[in-house]
Design an enzyme around this catalytic site. Structure first.
Site, PDB file in Angstrom:
ATOM      1  N   ASP A  84       7.951 -36.577  -9.066  1.00 36.70           N
ATOM      2  CA  ASP A  84       9.574 -36.233  -7.974  1.00 36.70           C
ATOM      3  C   ASP A  84       9.070 -36.854  -6.841  1.00 36.70           C
ATOM      4  O   ASP A  84       8.221 -35.972  -5.800  1.00 36.70           O
ATOM      5  CB  ASP A  84       9.756 -35.117  -8.087  1.00 36.70           C
ATOM      6  CG  ASP A  84      11.575 -35.679  -7.081  1.00 36.70           C
ATOM      7  OD1 ASP A  84      12.297 -36.435  -6.748  1.00 36.70           O
ATOM      8  OD2 ASP A  84      11.784 -34.740  -6.525  1.00 36.70           O
TER       9      ASP A  84
ATOM     10  N   ASP B 144      11.815 -31.247  -8.554  1.00 38.32           N
ATOM     11  CA  ASP B 144      12.219 -29.996  -8.086  1.00 38.32           C
ATOM     12  C   ASP B 144      13.995 -30.023  -7.948  1.00 38.32           C
ATOM     13  O   ASP B 144      14.157 -28.871  -8.244  1.00 38.32           O
ATOM     14  CB  ASP B 144      12.137 -29.795  -6.155  1.00 38.32           C
ATOM     15  CG  ASP B 144      11.950 -30.296  -5.569  1.00 38.32           C
ATOM     16  OD1 ASP B 144      12.117 -31.820  -5.339  1.00 38.32           O
ATOM     17  OD2 ASP B 144      12.790 -30.482  -4.208  1.00 38.32           O
TER      18      ASP B 144
ATOM     19  N   ASP C  90      16.508 -34.443 -11.366  1.00 37.96           N
ATOM     20  CA  ASP C  90      15.120 -34.209 -12.150  1.00 37.96           C
ATOM     21  C   ASP C  90      14.815 -33.492 -13.251  1.00 37.96           C
ATOM     22  O   ASP C  90      14.349 -33.215 -14.640  1.00 37.96           O
ATOM     23  CB  ASP C  90      13.828 -33.708 -11.206  1.00 37.96           C
ATOM     24  CG  ASP C  90      13.554 -34.114 -10.072  1.00 37.96           C
ATOM     25  OD1 ASP C  90      13.512 -35.781 -10.106  1.00 37.96           O
ATOM     26  OD2 ASP C  90      13.104 -33.586  -8.691  1.00 37.96           O
TER      27      ASP C  90
ATOM     28  N   CYS D  78       2.952   1.727   3.155  1.00 40.03           N
ATOM     29  CA  CYS D  78       4.672   0.646   3.002  1.00 40.03           C
ATOM     30  C   CYS D  78       4.856   1.625   1.945  1.00 40.03           C
ATOM     31  O   CYS D  78       6.945   1.559   2.267  1.00 40.03           O
ATOM     32  CB  CYS D  78       4.111  -0.512   2.092  1.00 40.03           C
ATOM     33  SG  CYS D  78       2.611  -1.861   3.097  1.00 40.03           S
TER      34      CYS D  78
ATOM     35  N   CYS E 216       1.532  -1.556   0.361  1.00 44.35           N
ATOM     36  CA  CYS E 216      -0.085  -0.240   0.127  1.00 44.35           C
ATOM     37  C   CYS E 216       1.149   1.139  -0.086  1.00 44.35           C
ATOM     38  O   CYS E 216       2.225   1.732   0.101  1.00 44.35           O
ATOM     39  CB  CYS E 216      -0.995   0.272   1.305  1.00 44.35           C
ATOM     40  SG  CYS E 216       0.525  -0.406   2.800  1.00 44.35           S
TER      41      CYS E 216
END
Lengths: 52, 726
Positions: free
Chosen positions: B445, B625, B629, B44, B41
């Protein structure tokens, strides 16, 4: 019909001014943070004078 | 980034001399980029900028809320961790981003270029359309000629500037002796412009300047949508990569120096603290610890590390500090070699022909042929009136509306990607959605994908109250994942604290101390004196008693169960292929109700398993991940990885899951199928318009007004149809 001789150049000129303004906004990166700009308007910091 | 973007005042960019002055005064400022995941916002933005500007070393700070980042200009001596501390004190979570990795997206030059061309063509289109309306409503003779000349003066330079991307792509395709969608587009634009100029010269009645411009405008709008979607995905993906700042602690004459990983050389000594990831391949010189290699191999049981042990980049150091001597750095490290393997393997995505390309293959030759037939036929009928026949051919080219075809795909993928992005999925590849829609087999996986990769104690209730107290007291002193799991599980059970004397951690082995005069130890089987188990375990020995085994299981990731169930209801076959031990995989498969699984696979076997599935006709979605893989991710028809995955795995996959939850996978498949259906519908709509308009153009009844109507209507219908996806 002579009116056209004025109106057409005027309309083209005004459109051209808009186009140039758009070029400037693109060049000065005003579309980089649309979310932030929509929020910044709510902050009252720098309301009196632009940020140095 | 230039000073203009950092200062809030737009006038600064209008006055370049002031900008240059500011730069000259502060020649050595350093740019730091921090990611701020929690800002949302105006408060912030102001809070972050104010907190940073109060720091004496900060020259300027500018928050970008869209990207959730802040760009900070600092003096070179300011350390980034100071700035992060300043922000966390002010209540904002901040992470450093590697400037080198994100610089590529910091300046979206291509996007600004398309936007400029789009604006120019939009401006020209509106003005020419205004003049055209006068002509359509009955302007005659000298007035009509004047209007046509003004239109030409606006349209021709605009075409020369705005339509360049199409001309360029068409030229590339033609020089490779191929036809793509840009060839008929360029031909239509050029012929419409040229023919209209010729007609204007000869005071003709019909000019297609407005059609040429609206064609350019609508198609550029499609290109821009396409570009935006990809730019958003690319910058989010790069941010994930940039979060891992490639730094290492080098030991130079026993002094710790923080340097970039790229600057490490073979023979250097590197210190890796507990919890840190190994930056390079190396040999342990000093220190004892345990290392977690689950991202590389899928094994969940930590491996013991002592001097002399080989270490691969990407492994995580668990307990004690380790000093490594670098054996391979950068390009030669095993991480990079694996990434190269992936790059060399021909991936499914390069072989895939997208729906847009398929449509272009049918459409482009068809349209050219039709226009040519119209030209020859009318030449024949009118007995050699080239001007009239050419007019008809141009009308055919324009009215067949590649416009709707150009928008058909980008409008849908933009809507679908936006929808999935809000659900926490990042679509990285252009054809990923279309490939995802065809999937019939999903391979997961195990470690880190279906499970969280965090151990959880499962047999706490089987121990005596005293054993539980001792285990809790010992485990509280360590940061080892298994110790943390014991401590949190026993705290949840309300076990009380007891005093342990001489508590100390023996890195790589475990914890030891004295309770009621008895020596107690908690740690590795060999060190404690217990038997090694096949599942992950930690052992407790009290005095001379038989050691007790604390057994662990990996927790299922949030949404894993429901994702697998939803996939099965959709009629997909679900499989698990893991590098972990058979017992661990079997119990997980049973829990999820997955019938087909493979355990203890090496990376090559994973990829082969995917290839043999593909050979048997299955379209495989691989979700993984780890480094082990990556080859499988590349081999699969389409691939996904969680945000916690290793960088190499994220790069290899088409889609990244940003949240913790796995549940969106099933919905992504559903959305992808809907998106593909919409794309096909859009092609149908475009074809329908052509079915009506082409005969009219062929018999010579088409007017510029009809062309403008057909073009606008088809483009709007196609875009609206795409919006139904949101």
């Amino acid at each position: 019909m002579e009116m056209l001789a004025y109106l057409i150049p005027i309309s083209l000129f005004l459109g051209g001014v808009g186009l140039l303004a758009f070029f400037w906004t693109v060049k000065s990166r005003q579309y980089e943070d649309p979310d932030g700009d929509s929020q910044r308007i709510l902050s009252d910091e720098w309301d009196d004078a632009p940020r140095p | 980034m230039s000073a203009a973007a950092i200062s809030a005042c737009p006038a600064c960019s209008a006055a370049p001399s002031a900008e240059a002055l500011a730069k000259a005064a502060l020649p050595q400022d350093v740019n730091v980029v921090l990611s701020l995941p929690t800002i949302h916002c105006a408060g912030c933005i102001a809070g972050v900028e104010r907190a940073l500007l109060r720091h004496s070393g900060v020259v300027g700070a500018r928050v970008n809320l869209t990207l959730k980042r802040v760009n900070i200009e600092t003096y070179p001596e300011v350390d980034t961790s100071e700035l992060i501390a300043v922000l966390s004190e002010a209540g904002y979570e901040a992470h450093e981003l590697d400037a080198g990795t994100i610089s590529a997206t910091a300046t979206d030059k291509a996007g600004r270029e398309i936007l400029t061309r789009l604006a120019v063509s939009g401006f020209a289109m509106m003005n020419v359309m205004m003049l055209s309306i006068a002509v359509w409503s009955g302007a005659e003779a000298a007035t009509r000629d004047l209007f046509h000349w003004i239109s030409a003066a606006i349209a021709l330079p605009t075409i020369a500037f705005s339509a360049q991307p199409f001309f360029r792509n068409a030229w590339i395709a033609l020089s490779a002796r191929r036809l793509n969608m840009d060839v008929p587009i360029s031909l239509a634009i050029l012929l419409a412009g040229g023919m209209s100029l010729f007609e204007t010269f000869h005071s003709g009645e019909q000019a297609y300047f407005d059609a040429a411009l609206s064609l350019t405008f609508f198609l550029l709008a499609g290109r821009y949508l396409d570009h935006r979607t990809r730019a958003v995905a690319r910058s989010a993906a790069e941010e994930l990569a940039a979060l891992e700042v490639p730094r290492a602690t080098k030991l130079v004459d026993d002094v710790e120096v923080v340097t970039a990983i790229a600057s490490l050389a073979v023979g250097d000594l590197v210190l890796v603290k507990p919890g840190g990831r190994m930056p390079v391949d190396g040999v342990v010189v000093s220190g004892h610890s345990e290392i977690d290699r689950s991202l590389l191999t899928g094994e969940t049981i930590p491996v013991f590390a002592k001097p002399g042990q080989d270490i691969s980049a990407g492994e995580v150091n668990l307990t004690g500090p380790l000093t490594l001597r670098v054996t391979a750095a950068g390009e030669d490290s095993s991480l990079h070699r694996m990434a190269d393997l992936v790059a060399m393997a021909e991936s499914a995505r390069n072989k895939y022909t997208s729906l847009a390309d398929k449509a272009a293959q049918i459409y482009a030759p068809g349209v050219h042929l039709l226009a040519l037939i119209a030209f020859i036929a009318w030449l024949f009928i009118t007995g050699g009136d080239v001007r009239f026949a050419l007019n008809i051919a141009v009308a055919v080219l324009i009215i067949t509306c590649p416009c709707a075809l150009g928008l058909a795909v980008p409008a849908v993928t933009t809507a679908a990607s936006g929808r999935l992005f809000r659900k926490g999925m990042l679509i990285k590849h252009g054809t990923a959605l279309e490939r995802l829609a065809e999937v019939d087999t999903v391979v997961f996986d195990k470690t880190g994908t279906l499970t969280e990769g965090k151990p959880v104690l499962i047999n706490a209730e089987s121990f005596s109250a005293e054993a539980q107290q001792i285990a809790k007291a010992l485990s509280k002193g360590s940061a080892h994942p298994l110790a943390k799991a014991i401590a949190s599980a026993l705290s949840d059970r309300g076990v009380c604290d007891i005093e342990v004397a001489n508590l100390r951690e023996v890195p790589g082995y475990g914890m030891e101390g004295m309770v009621n005069g008895q020596a107690v130890r908690l740690g590795r089987a060999a060190w404690v004196g217990g038997d090694a188990t096949s599942t992950t375990a930690s052992h407790l020995k009290t005095g001379d008693a038989e050691p007790l085994s604390f057994l662990f299981e990996d927790n299922l990731r949030l949404g894993a169960q429901s994702a697998v169930e939803a996939l099965r209801t959709q009629g997909k076959s679900v499989q698990i292929i893991s590098g972990d031990s058979e017992a661990a995989v079997a119990s997980l498969a049973a829990k999820l109700g997955v019938g087909t699984w493979m355990a203890e696979t090496v990376p090559q076997e994973k990829a082969e398993a995917i290839n043999s599935l593909t050979a048997s006709g299955a379209k495989v979605l691989m979700v993984g991940d780890g480094l082990n893989d990556t080859a499988a991710l590349t081999a699969a028809h389409v691939s996904m990885s969680p945000a916690t995955a290793l960088d190499a795995a994220r790069v290899a996959s088409d889609i990244v899951l940003l949240g913790e939850d796995l549940e969106p996978i099933a919905e992504a498949l559903h959305t992808a199928q809907k998106a593909t259906r919409r794309i096909k519908e859009n092609f149908g709509i475009a074809a329908l318009y052509n079915l009506i308009a082409v005969p009219i153009a062929l018999i010579g009844l088409a007017t510029p007004l009809a062309a403008a109507l057909a073009m606008s209507l088809s483009s709007i219908t196609v875009s609206l149809n795409a919006l139904r996806l949101r």
